[in-house]
Enzyme design. Structure first.
Site, mmCIF file in Angstrom:
data_model
loop_
_atom_site.group_PDB
_atom_site.id
_atom_site.type_symbol
_atom_site.label_atom_id
_atom_site.label_comp_id
_atom_site.label_asym_id
_atom_site.label_seq_id
_atom_site.Cartn_x
_atom_site.Cartn_y
_atom_site.Cartn_z
ATOM 1 N N HIS A 1 -7.231 6.561 -3.403
ATOM 2 C CA HIS A 1 -7.972 5.583 -2.551
ATOM 3 C C HIS A 1 -7.447 4.949 -1.422
ATOM 4 C CE1 HIS A 1 -5.684 2.506 -4.642
ATOM 5 N NE2 HIS A 1 -6.134 1.690 -3.948
ATOM 6 N N ASP A 2 -6.025 4.854 -1.333
ATOM 7 C CA ASP A 2 -5.348 4.218 -0.218
ATOM 8 C C ASP A 2 -4.298 5.212 0.346
ATOM 9 O OD1 ASP A 2 -6.423 1.800 0.304
ATOM 10 O OD2 ASP A 2 -5.275 0.923 -1.303
ATOM 11 N N HIS B 1 0.867 -1.353 -0.048
ATOM 12 C CA HIS B 1 -0.086 -0.053 0.061
ATOM 13 C C HIS B 1 0.901 1.250 -0.139
ATOM 14 C CE1 HIS B 1 -3.138 -3.124 1.435
ATOM 15 N NE2 HIS B 1 -3.868 -2.377 0.367
ATOM 16 N N ASN B 2 1.381 1.514 -1.163
ATOM 17 C CA ASN B 2 2.364 2.532 -1.189
ATOM 18 C C ASN B 2 1.856 3.562 -2.444
ATOM 19 O OD1 ASN B 2 3.303 1.141 -3.421
ATOM 20 N ND2 ASN B 2 4.803 0.310 -2.278
ATOM 21 N N ALA B 3 2.600 4.722 -3.077
ATOM 22 C CA ALA B 3 2.265 5.241 -4.051
ATOM 23 C C ALA B 3 2.588 4.551 -5.481
ATOM 24 C CB ALA B 3 3.345 6.638 -4.140
ATOM 25 N N VAL B 4 3.199 3.508 -5.676
ATOM 26 C CA VAL B 4 3.391 2.676 -6.697
ATOM 27 C C VAL B 4 1.947 2.127 -6.883
ATOM 28 C CG1 VAL B 4 4.526 0.971 -8.062
ATOM 29 C CG2 VAL B 4 5.753 2.765 -6.542
ATOM 30 N N HIS B 5 1.308 1.521 -5.691
ATOM 31 C CA HIS B 5 0.237 0.871 -5.912
ATOM 32 C C HIS B 5 -0.945 1.943 -6.415
ATOM 33 C CE1 HIS B 5 -3.528 -1.371 -4.806
ATOM 34 N NE2 HIS B 5 -3.725 -0.319 -4.042
ATOM 35 N N ASP C 1 -8.569 -1.799 -8.262
ATOM 36 C CA ASP C 1 -7.951 -1.914 -6.895
ATOM 37 C C ASP C 1 -7.344 -3.503 -6.796
ATOM 38 O OD1 ASP C 1 -6.992 -1.282 -4.435
ATOM 39 O OD2 ASP C 1 -8.743 -1.616 -3.421
ATOM 40 N N GLN D 1 -3.016 -16.144 -2.404
ATOM 41 C CA GLN D 1 -3.334 -15.903 -3.819
ATOM 42 C C GLN D 1 -4.702 -16.524 -4.427
ATOM 43 O OE1 GLN D 1 -2.500 -12.814 -5.275
ATOM 44 N NE2 GLN D 1 -1.998 -12.709 -3.070
#
Length: 466
Positions: A230-231, A190-194, A340, A391
């Site tokens: 969104h995150d 959950h970072n800016a790349v996501h 998402d 997964q």
């Protein structure tokens, strides 16, 4: 979705429109705080027995102890409550404001996209941003960690949103810089790349033939903004963790969509602080804020069945009318939910990286829970929950049912067929790895090859699919 399925993948941390909440100060009488939970923080041990955590950005410091030995009884000192209330006051928020302190977000120096700073490989990649197998990891490296700001500026230009809404470029960069900065770079997932990856996926969905011609500029603006933010400020732990540690945000949002509510309120706070929408009529800017909230709150994984059931009913009855703003908004919610959780629909090499990252974040939470003698959350026990098992379950219970309905909605499109093909490939591959004798030895085996999905074309399993 099976009972007990819990994932931090769509949850975040809470900040109201009149405050920018601080990070949690974690302390224990006998143990130190794990470094991985202190993303982008500094430790201050001036106070005996208490670790003070100073979050980067505009957050005021909050001396809050959530993991005391009596955490399960929920006992918090009254003095701490007073400190929290004082720190969350509007006056403290103003004092901590980036603007009042004269700080400038770490954004690209230029205000223009195609000057010297954006030429070369990054600009070449942007020319293919509508292709499904866009490598966001490579793009982030080429933009020196500014993938979210760069991508959003490009897409706003593509759609002419800057001109349409008469946006001030300085304010736009200020806002996007705040958003990018307030993602925690030390979160594996959950970072800016996501956020940039979700934004790129959202762009692909907005271009779907079934949808593209019906969208208004406001719809596009809301879709891209919600995807980017969104995150924002996700702490790397999930909602159950915040609730069982009696975090102040869980109380603030009454244990309901705690993280998503924070993402929304954080976004509203940054919109107002940057002044991005200050030139618009008050009722219009307020409507934008509310619609952004509706989109971001839709990413709450606990509401998955609610949205899926409504989507199926619309498709079964064939009563979706995209000329109606309410129906377009609903489809934007579904598109954001798809974006998402679309990682399993990407080409294997990208999908595998995201899978390992999200599981690493789960395991970090489990390690923290184990250290403080808390019950380990589902999917967070590295000894019991393998990456292939997580997964396989995630695809079966969350991703597949959602994308099967999206496939129906697109009637189906070339992109949808490509995504479904890659989703089935990746599920089969994780299933084989799950039941292999030595999954750790075979997980990274490059010799395993998959057939190309039906409907794909171009390089690397549909690399040029629009």
């Amino acid at each position: 979705m099976g009972q007990g399925w819990s994932t931090p993948a769509d949850e975040g941390f809470g900040r109201g429109t009149q405050q920018r909440c601080a990070a949690v100060a974690v302390s224990s009488p006998e143990q130190d705080v794990p470094v991985h939970m202190l993303a982008d923080c500094k430790l201050n041990t001036d106070h005996a027995g208490v670790l003070l955590v100073e979050r980067r950005g505009s957050y005021p410091l909050i001396d809050l102890q959530i993991l005391k030995s009596n955490v399960q009884q929920g006992e918090v000192a009254s003095g701490t409550r007073r400190k929290v209330k004082r720190q969350l006051s509007f006056q403290r928020y103003c004092h901590a404001s980036r603007l009042l302190r004269g700080l400038v977000p770490r954004t690209p120096v230029s205000l223009h996209l195609l000057d010297d700073g954006y030429l070369g490989q990054a600009a070449h990649m942007l020319s293919k941003v509508a292709t499904w197998n866009f490598d966001i990891f490579l793009f982030d490296r080429l933009t020196n960690g500014n993938s979210l700001v760069t991508l959003m500026c490009h897409l706003f230009n593509v759609y002419g949103l800057i001109h349409h809404f008469q946006l001030d470029m300085v304010k736009l960069h200020r806002f996007l810089g705040m958003v990018q900065e307030d993602y925690h770079s030390q979160n594996p997932y959950h970072n800016a790349v996501h956020a940039a990856d979700v934004t790129q996926a959202m762009y692909c969905y907005l271009k779907e033939p079934k949808l593209a011609e019906q969208l208004s500029p406001l719809d596009v603006f809301l879709g891209l903004m919600a995807a980017a933010a969104h995150d924002v400020d996700h702490p790397g732990v999930n909602q159950p963790f915040l609730i069982k540690t009696r975090h102040h945000l869980a109380s603030l949002y009454q244990n309901t969509s705690v993280l998503e509510s924070h993402h929304w309120r954080s976004t509203v706070g940054m919109l107002r602080e940057s002044g991005l929408l200050s030139h618009l009529p008050a009722d219009m800017s307020q409507d934008i804020e509310q619609q952004l909230g509706s989109l971001i709150l839709a990413t709450d994984i606990s509401r998955q069945n609610e949205f899926l059931l409504t989507f199926r009913e619309h498709l079964d009855h064939r009563d979706l009318d995209l000329e109606l703003p309410s129906h377009r908004h609903f489809i934007l919610q579904i598109a954001l939910k798809c974006a998402d959780v679309c990682n399993p629909c990407r080409v294997w090499e990208l999908s595998r990286q995201w899978s390992e990252r999200v599981c690493e974040e789960f395991y970090r939470q489990g390690d923290l829970e184990r250290k403080f003698d808390l019950e380990i959350s589902p999917l967070c026990n590295q000894q019991a929950d393998s990456v292939p098992a997580i997964q396989t379950g995630f695809i079966s219970y969350i991703v597949e049912p959602l994308f099967e309905e999206w496939h129906r909605f697109t009637e189906p499109s070339l992109l949808s067929r490509t995504m479904m093909g890659q989703l089935h490939q990746n599920k089969a591959r994780w299933s084989r790895l799950r039941y292999a004798r030595t999954p750790s030895a075979t997980q990274m085996d490059p010799q395993v090859e998959e057939p190309e999905p039906a409907g794909s074309s171009g390089e690397e399993d549909g690399g040029d699919i629009p």
